[in-house]
Design a protein around this motif. Structure first.
Motif, PDB file in Angstrom:
ATOM      1  N   PRO A  47       0.828  -1.210   0.000  1.00 43.17           N
ATOM      2  CA  PRO A  47       0.000   0.000   0.000  1.00 43.17           C
ATOM      3  C   PRO A  47       0.860   1.257   0.000  1.00 43.17           C
ATOM      4  CG  PRO A  47       0.063  -0.942   2.194  1.00 43.17           C
ATOM      5  CD  PRO A  47       0.782  -1.912   1.300  1.00 43.17           C
ATOM      6  N   ASP A  48       0.228   2.356  -0.326  1.00 37.40           N
ATOM      7  CA  ASP A  48       0.879   3.656  -0.243  1.00 37.40           C
ATOM      8  C   ASP A  48       1.212   3.924   1.225  1.00 37.40           C
ATOM      9  OD1 ASP A  48       1.540   6.359  -0.111  1.00 37.40           O
ATOM     10  OD2 ASP A  48       0.048   6.947  -1.603  1.00 37.40           O
ATOM     11  N   LEU A  51      -1.064   5.729   3.683  1.00 35.97           N
ATOM     12  CA  LEU A  51      -2.237   5.143   4.345  1.00 35.97           C
ATOM     13  C   LEU A  51      -2.079   5.130   5.858  1.00 35.97           C
ATOM     14  CD1 LEU A  51      -3.286   2.092   2.130  1.00 35.97           C
ATOM     15  CD2 LEU A  51      -4.233   4.394   2.179  1.00 35.97           C
ATOM     16  N   ALA A 292      -3.621  -8.794   4.313  1.00 37.64           N
ATOM     17  CA  ALA A 292      -3.159  -7.689   3.468  1.00 37.64           C
ATOM     18  C   ALA A 292      -1.680  -7.790   3.139  1.00 37.64           C
ATOM     19  CB  ALA A 292      -3.450  -6.352   4.154  1.00 37.64           C
ATOM     20  N   LEU A 339      -6.251   0.163   5.103  1.00 44.41           N
ATOM     21  CA  LEU A 339      -5.414  -1.009   4.885  1.00 44.41           C
ATOM     22  C   LEU A 339      -6.253  -2.217   4.476  1.00 44.41           C
ATOM     23  CD1 LEU A 339      -3.038  -0.533   7.935  1.00 44.41           C
ATOM     24  CD2 LEU A 339      -2.451  -0.197   5.519  1.00 44.41           C
ATOM     25  N   HIS A 342      -7.035  -2.050   0.912  1.00 45.23           N
ATOM     26  CA  HIS A 342      -5.911  -2.483   0.070  1.00 45.23           C
ATOM     27  C   HIS A 342      -5.891  -4.002  -0.094  1.00 45.23           C
ATOM     28  CE1 HIS A 342      -1.689  -3.428  -0.951  1.00 45.23           C
ATOM     29  NE2 HIS A 342      -1.646  -4.151   0.153  1.00 45.23           N
TER      30      HIS A 342
END
Length: 447
Positions: A47-48, A51, A292, A339, A342
């Motif tokens: 993820p970015d 976040l 995740a 999250l 994602h």
């Protein structure tokens, strides 16, 4: 007399495989690692990083804030962090922290990642996010029954404290993940094995579970799907197991960290016990590490279920256990909704990876080979059945000499033959490069 507890007296003598790996690494030799299970090291989507700040929008200082000694108004973070009248240090501050969250919301601001809100079961917003995630996968669940923790390992420790006194036992599947024995031992609990019969594809046999019970058994652990066997629970198996647990007054602990990673569909498959009206006390475990692909963020959860009276008693006692630790960080809790959003993209990429690598593995097997890929339906691993001679360790050592690392079946307590366990996470390039030496090692020339 030793100054240390027996529960920490683990063997420290390196086995031949770990010695061979260490030697190869010390020489700087390359290694095609088919034991790699860290999703953050194999090129899967991350993820970015922003976040982690998604729940922490800027908080403006109130217009009436008094100036400090420098003549400047304090920031909102400073104002909110300042202790109020009667504030006390320590962990058991659930009431004041809740009031402070109310104050933030009244000002139209989101909580700061630097604001400490000690909630034993986790922030309400994070627990609601987990409840929504679980409800979307199956039966509806209540956020009131969600408990956040730092890892599934910590969840196991809490549950062993909750359910067992020192010397009690829990049942664990074999073959299965060896960490379960370690976690039980660290709590002074005995881990007793029940076999998953290979003839049933390593499915659960409730009669074998019942036969493994003793007078001090307090819980039965199930991993769904099995790790590394990849077998999902089915309705008949779950109902039979729940009946065994109910009749003997046992809790059912279901580790569901791999349940999002099914490779196919099956009639009667059980993907989760969360929200199921089972006749025994139940605990469903999972977390960001697998859901995740973010093991470093240290957030997991357990959902408490079963009949109302034991469920509520379990929650009341777990609150004291969790309040003694308060282990989950505020930033990851605030970011949890983003999250979890994602997670589907990560899961699609991972499933494409593991299914593709498994197809490559099956295709590489010669038609007349004496080894085979054990049928499975999910997870991150593949299990190979190999000839008893030369056996697991000798085969692993030969592969290491050729630059390929795999794991022997005895790491996971396989029985009834020789096995290897391969991770399906490596990149296609690494996995494909490892197949040629793997096939050579498993298909020696005749003669």
């Amino acid at each position: 007399m030793s100054r240390f507890s027996l529960r920490t007296a683990f063997a420290r003598t390196p086995n031949p495989l770990s010695q061979a790996v260490a030697e190869r690494q010390s020489r700087g030799l390359p290694l095609l690692d088919l034991a790699e299970t860290n999703p953050t090291r194999v090129g899967l989507p991350l993820p970015d990083p922003a976040l982690l700040l998604s729940g922490a929008r800027r908080i403006r200082a109130p217009s009436h804030a008094p100036a400090d000694a420098t003549g400047h108004a304090p920031s909102a973070l400073t104002a909110l962090a300042a202790p109020g009248p009667g504030a006390q240090e320590g962990k058991n501050l659930r009431e004041p922290s809740a009031h402070r969250h109310d104050a933030l919301e009244a000002r139209g601001a989101s909580p700061s990642p630097f604001h400490y809100a000690p909630e034993p079961f986790g922030l309400p917003s994070a627990r609601a996010a987990v409840a929504g995630h679980l409800s979307a996968r199956g039966a509806p669940v209540s956020a009131a029954h969600v408990v956040l923790c730092a890892s599934t390992s910590e969840a196991y420790g809490w549950l062993f404290k909750l359910l067992c006194d020192p010397g009690d036992s829990v049942l664990v599947p074999a073959p299965g993940y060896p960490l379960l024995d370690v976690l039980a031992r660290l709590e002074g609990v005995h881990a007793r094995s029940y076999r998953l019969p290979a003839v049933h594809g390593f499915g659960l046999d409730a009669a074998a579970v019942e036969a493994a019970l003793d007078a001090r058994t307090r819980a039965v652990l199930v991993v769904n799907p099995g790790n590394p066997t990849g077998h999902f629970l089915h309705e008949g198996e779950l109902q039979a197991l729940a009946d065994v647990c109910a009749r003997h007054g046992l809790a059912l602990i279901c580790d569901e960290v791999f349940s999002d990673f099914a490779w196919d569909t099956e009639a009667g498959r059980v993907t989760s016990v969360a929200g199921r009206p089972l006749p025994c006390l139940t605990f469903a475990l999972s977390g960001l590490s697998k859901v995740a692909g973010l093991p470093g963020l240290k957030l997991s959860w357990l959902l408490v279920g079963g009949p109302t009276a034991p469920r509520e008693e379990a929650l009341a006692r777990l609150e004291d256990v969790a309040d003694a630790a308060l282990s989950v960080g505020t930033p990851v809790q605030l970011a949890l909704p983003a999250l979890l959003a994602h997670a589907p993209g990560f899961q699609r990429a991972l499933l494409a990876r593991v299914k593709g690598n498994r197809e490559r593995l099956v295709a590489a097997r010669p038609a007349d080979a004496a080894w085979g890929v054990v049928p499975a339906h999910g997870g991150w691993s593949a299990v190979l059945r190999i000839p008893r001679t030369p056996g697991e360790e000798a085969t692993c050592l030969r592969l290491l000499a050729d630059g390929v690392r795999v794991q022997p079946g005895y790491f996971y307590d396989f029985s009834g033959g020789a096995h290897l366990v391969l991770s399906l996470l490596p990149t296609p390039q690494v996995f494909t490069a490892a197949l040629a030496p793997l096939v050579r090692a498993l298909s020696p020339p005749a003669g």
